[in-house]
Scaffold this motif. Sequence first.
Motif, PDB file in Angstrom:
ATOM      1  N   GLN A   1       0.845  -1.200   0.000  1.00  0.00           N
ATOM      2  CA  GLN A   1       0.000   0.000   0.000  1.00  0.00           C
ATOM      3  C   GLN A   1       0.872   1.238   0.000  1.00  0.00           C
ATOM      4  O   GLN A   1       1.941   1.257   0.611  1.00  0.00           O
ATOM      5  CB  GLN A   1      -0.880   0.033   1.250  1.00  0.00           C
TER       6      GLN A   1
ATOM      7  N   ASP B   1      -8.057   3.698   6.594  1.00  0.00           N
ATOM      8  CA  ASP B   1      -7.494   2.790   7.595  1.00  0.00           C
ATOM      9  C   ASP B   1      -6.422   3.546   8.383  1.00  0.00           C
ATOM     10  O   ASP B   1      -5.309   3.748   7.882  1.00  0.00           O
ATOM     11  CB  ASP B   1      -6.905   1.562   6.877  1.00  0.00           C
TER      12      ASP B   1
ATOM     13  N   ALA C   1      -3.161   1.493   9.288  1.00  0.00           N
ATOM     14  CA  ALA C   1      -2.288   1.293   8.116  1.00  0.00           C
ATOM     15  C   ALA C   1      -1.605   2.596   7.717  1.00  0.00           C
ATOM     16  O   ALA C   1      -0.410   2.608   7.379  1.00  0.00           O
ATOM     17  CB  ALA C   1      -3.106   0.731   6.954  1.00  0.00           C
TER      18      ALA C   1
END
Length: 145
Positions: free
Chosen positions: A6, A96, A99
């Motif tokens: 990511q 998120d 994250a």
Amino acid sequence: MTAPFQVISDLIIGIDHVGLAVENLDQAISYWDENFGTKLHSREINEEQQIEEALVKFPNGSQLQLLASLDPQSAIGKFLAKHGEGVQQVALKVTDLVAATELLAKKEIPMVYPAPKRGSNGSRINFIHPKYAGGVLLELVEFPA
Ligand code: V0V
């Protein structure tokens, strides 16, 4: 299973709100309504932050968060004492928060709190100190799915 790679832009939706420190919440809500046509979206006390805050919305959905202190030692109380009324934070909406925090840590950008705190309307929030964000207090905010 390895998590998919990511990058931060995968996680950031955009600006959720700009937060303004105000001395008087009722007066600030009226000011933005009467002069700029905002509508009150929500209003709540956050005991942990020792603030009372209101979200006001423009017709296109963009929001200001009006933040009043309930304690001179709160973040808002200290901000008002030092800077007076004005922009206290810019909040980025993320999908998120944990994250995003991990990705930022890899860039040596830490969060103010070791774990997320409760924000308005059931959100989870954390902050990046202005010294890591060009002099602006950045909030990251995640809403429940
Ligand atoms: C401090 N400084 C700022 C600033 N706050 N600069 C720009 N914007 C701000 N908001 C400057 C300060 O003037 C100093 O500048 C320098 O940063 C170092 O400050 P410090 O000694 O660390 O300042 P403190 O003790 O005022 O703490 C700053 C932090 C504090 C960011 C650590 O405000 C904090 O914990 N904030 C997170 C929580 C929060 O903001 N809660 C209220 C909103 P010089 O003198 O060195 O140049 S709660 C919320 O948004 C909710 C509930 C929601 O739903 O969204």
